[in-house]
Motif scaffolding. Structure first.
Motif, PDB file in Angstrom:
ATOM      1  N   ALA A 142      -0.320  -0.310  -4.691  1.00  0.00           N
ATOM      2  CA  ALA A 142      -1.526   0.188  -4.621  1.00  0.00           C
ATOM      3  C   ALA A 142      -1.120   1.781  -3.954  1.00  0.00           C
ATOM      4  CB  ALA A 142      -2.660  -0.407  -4.140  1.00  0.00           C
ATOM      5  N   ASP A 143      -1.659   2.717  -4.596  1.00  0.00           N
ATOM      6  CA  ASP A 143      -1.385   4.166  -4.203  1.00  0.00           C
ATOM      7  C   ASP A 143      -2.911   4.876  -5.029  1.00  0.00           C
ATOM      8  OD1 ASP A 143       1.556   5.084  -3.227  1.00  0.00           O
ATOM      9  OD2 ASP A 143      -0.255   6.953  -4.292  1.00  0.00           O
ATOM     10  N   TYR A 144      -2.716   5.631  -3.664  1.00  0.00           N
ATOM     11  CA  TYR A 144      -4.352   6.867  -3.877  1.00  0.00           C
ATOM     12  C   TYR A 144      -3.485   7.604  -5.197  1.00  0.00           C
ATOM     13  CZ  TYR A 144      -2.439  10.594  -0.601  1.00  0.00           C
ATOM     14  OH  TYR A 144      -2.012  11.271   0.241  1.00  0.00           O
ATOM     15  N   MET A 162       0.623  -1.280   0.228  1.00  0.00           N
ATOM     16  CA  MET A 162       0.010   0.222  -0.088  1.00  0.00           C
ATOM     17  C   MET A 162       0.549   1.164   0.077  1.00  0.00           C
ATOM     18  SD  MET A 162      -2.493   1.531   0.150  1.00  0.00           S
ATOM     19  CE  MET A 162      -3.834   0.690  -0.217  1.00  0.00           C
ATOM     20  N   GLY A 163       0.041   2.537  -0.779  1.00  0.00           N
ATOM     21  CA  GLY A 163       1.250   3.238  -0.829  1.00  0.00           C
ATOM     22  C   GLY A 163       2.751   3.148  -1.423  1.00  0.00           C
ATOM     23  N   VAL A 164       2.779   1.864  -2.375  1.00  0.00           N
ATOM     24  CA  VAL A 164       3.760   1.437  -3.457  1.00  0.00           C
ATOM     25  C   VAL A 164       4.735   2.872  -3.772  1.00  0.00           C
ATOM     26  CG1 VAL A 164       2.754   1.913  -4.877  1.00  0.00           C
ATOM     27  CG2 VAL A 164       4.391   0.070  -4.923  1.00  0.00           C
ATOM     28  N   GLY A 180       7.373   2.277  -6.468  1.00  0.00           N
ATOM     29  CA  GLY A 180       8.012   0.565  -6.489  1.00  0.00           C
ATOM     30  C   GLY A 180       9.185   0.704  -5.989  1.00  0.00           C
ATOM     31  N   ARG A 181       9.964   1.567  -5.116  1.00  0.00           N
ATOM     32  CA  ARG A 181      10.743   1.018  -4.478  1.00  0.00           C
ATOM     33  C   ARG A 181      11.115   0.032  -3.987  1.00  0.00           C
ATOM     34  NH1 ARG A 181      13.508   1.856   0.661  1.00  0.00           N
ATOM     35  NH2 ARG A 181      10.473   3.026   1.588  1.00  0.00           N
ATOM     36  N   THR A 182       9.926  -0.147  -3.051  1.00  0.00           N
ATOM     37  CA  THR A 182      10.179  -1.586  -1.953  1.00  0.00           C
ATOM     38  C   THR A 182       9.983  -3.070  -3.077  1.00  0.00           C
ATOM     39  OG1 THR A 182       7.678  -0.891  -1.096  1.00  0.00           O
ATOM     40  CG2 THR A 182       9.458  -0.222  -0.382  1.00  0.00           C
TER      41      THR A 182
HETATM   42  C1  LIG Z   1       6.615   8.348   1.493  1.00  0.00           C
HETATM   43  S1  LIG Z   1       5.381   8.226   0.153  1.00  0.00           S
HETATM   44  C2  LIG Z   1       6.771   6.336  -0.221  1.00  0.00           C
HETATM   45  C3  LIG Z   1       6.186   5.612  -2.030  1.00  0.00           C
HETATM   46  C4  LIG Z   1       7.065   4.042  -1.098  1.00  0.00           C
HETATM   47  N1  LIG Z   1       6.000   3.613  -0.343  1.00  0.00           N
HETATM   48  C5  LIG Z   1       8.458   4.432  -0.981  1.00  0.00           C
HETATM   49  O1  LIG Z   1       8.784   4.068  -0.064  1.00  0.00           O
HETATM   50  O2  LIG Z   1       9.232   4.672  -2.348  1.00  0.00           O
HETATM   51  C6  LIG Z   1       3.745   7.693   0.772  1.00  0.00           C
HETATM   52  C7  LIG Z   1       2.932   7.406  -0.781  1.00  0.00           C
HETATM   53  O3  LIG Z   1       1.966   6.538   0.910  1.00  0.00           O
HETATM   54  C8  LIG Z   1       1.122   7.219  -0.593  1.00  0.00           C
HETATM   55  N2  LIG Z   1      -0.181   7.395   0.031  1.00  0.00           N
HETATM   56  C9  LIG Z   1      -0.218   8.304   0.872  1.00  0.00           C
HETATM   57  N3  LIG Z   1      -1.596   8.456   1.434  1.00  0.00           N
HETATM   58  C10 LIG Z   1      -2.385   7.241   1.036  1.00  0.00           C
HETATM   59  C11 LIG Z   1      -3.284   6.025   1.260  1.00  0.00           C
HETATM   60  N4  LIG Z   1      -4.452   7.162   2.248  1.00  0.00           N
HETATM   61  N5  LIG Z   1      -3.520   6.054  -0.110  1.00  0.00           N
HETATM   62  C12 LIG Z   1      -2.752   5.023  -0.740  1.00  0.00           C
HETATM   63  N6  LIG Z   1      -1.963   5.830  -0.448  1.00  0.00           N
HETATM   64  C13 LIG Z   1      -1.450   6.535   0.512  1.00  0.00           C
HETATM   65  C14 LIG Z   1       1.550   8.483  -1.795  1.00  0.00           C
HETATM   66  O4  LIG Z   1       1.196   8.313  -2.709  1.00  0.00           O
HETATM   67  C15 LIG Z   1       3.164   8.280  -1.795  1.00  0.00           C
HETATM   68  O5  LIG Z   1       2.920   7.245  -2.796  1.00  0.00           O
END
Ligand SMILES: C[S@@+](CC[C@H](N)C(=O)[O-])C[C@H]1O[C@@H](n2cnc3c(N)ncnc32)[C@H](O)[C@@H]1O
Length: 252
Positions: free
Chosen positions: A67-69, A46-48, A51-53
């Motif tokens: 998944a991501d919003y 979630m919050g991918v 795609g770092r992970t």
């Molecule tokens: C700090 S970034 C990290 C991105 C990725 N996981 C990484 O580690 O590189 C946070 C991510 O979470 C997503 N995000 C934040 N709140 C969210 C929510 N309520 N539902 C889905 N995605 C969410 C953001 O759009 C963003 O892509």
């Protein structure tokens, strides 16, 4: 605090580009992932972001879903990993996933902290518990409410980098200390702060104690947590965030 603006930041091309350049796992993440994400599992990332992970978590998974919003983030993820399942989805409302559909849910890099209210964060935790199997694992990180100072990363740095990193840490330390004594989050162990990241974002901060209460209220127990400087163990006042591995206890 204006947490509504956080979502717009994650749609912006500069912020997406920043996450596209991130490829490494933090040592604390690598430790938690290796220990709790075994081969052959169904994983929701979630919050991918970009795609770092993904390469670490999808390798050996029976099923991997990103998944991501943010539309922009999930499109970027799709360009990098066109063969993998992906959804544009808000972590606070995951009706497209069934009860007990996943063995592991990951919400990395403090993504949970940008959710826009306490109620919405609790909805995210409860939705995560719903889509996990009994005994399933939830891995996430959250900023530390008790930080007072930044510790410079000096290993491998050259002389001019050492000076620069020390200076940056001093500047950050002034901000952390100012935040701690001008708000309630330091004394309460939770709250919302302004962070200059990506031009300024507001986000939640917590401690293992305050996070544990929220997790318990929806049926999770913390199995382990490690500080952001892992494998070094630093004082709580120097720890930027904690990585948590939790287990769904309901139905076990
Ligand atoms: C700090 S970034 C990290 C991105 C990725 N996981 C990484 O580690 O590189 C946070 C991510 O979470 C997503 N995000 C934040 N709140 C969210 C929510 N309520 N539902 C889905 N995605 C969410 C953001 O759009 C963003 O892509």
């Amino acid at each position: 605090m204006n947490l509504d603006g956080n979502r717009d930041k994650y749609e912006s091309p500069e912020v997406v580009l920043y996450y596209e350049t991130q490829t490494e796992l933090q040592p604390c993440e690598a430790y938690i992932f290796k220990k709790y994400v075994k081969p052959g599992l169904a994983i929701l990332d979630m919050g991918v972001g970009a795609g770092r992970t993904t390469s670490f978590l999808s390798n050996g998974a029976q099923r991997y879903v990103g998944a991501d919003y943010s539309r922009a983030m999930i499109d970027s993820f799709g360009i990098r990993y066109p063969h993998l399942e992906r959804h544009q989805c808000d972590a606070t409302e995951m009706s497209q996933f069934l009860d007990s559909e996943f063995d592991v849910v990951v919400f990395s890099f403090n993504g949970i902290d940008v959710i826009d209210s306490d109620n919405a964060r609790l909805r995210c935790l409860s939705e995560t518990a719903r889509i996990l199997k009994p005994g399933g694992v939830f891995i996430f990180s959250s900023h530390n409410a008790k930080i007072l100072a930044a510790w410079p990363k000096l290993s491998g740095a050259r002389v001019h980098q050492i000076l620069w990193r020390i200076l940056l840490s001093l500047v950050k330390s002034v901000r952390f200390t100012f935040n701690a004594f001008s708000g309630v989050q330091f004394s309460n162990g939770e709250g919302y702060i302004r962070d200059p990241v990506h031009g300024g974002m507001d986000h939640y901060v917590s401690t293992p104690e305050t996070m544990s209460l929220q997790l318990k209220s929806v049926g999770f127990e913390i199995m382990e947590y490690v500080g952001g400087h892992f494998p070094e163990v630093k004082s709580a006042y120097l720890t930027p965030w904690y990585y948590y591995a939790c287990r769904k206890t309901v139905g076990v």
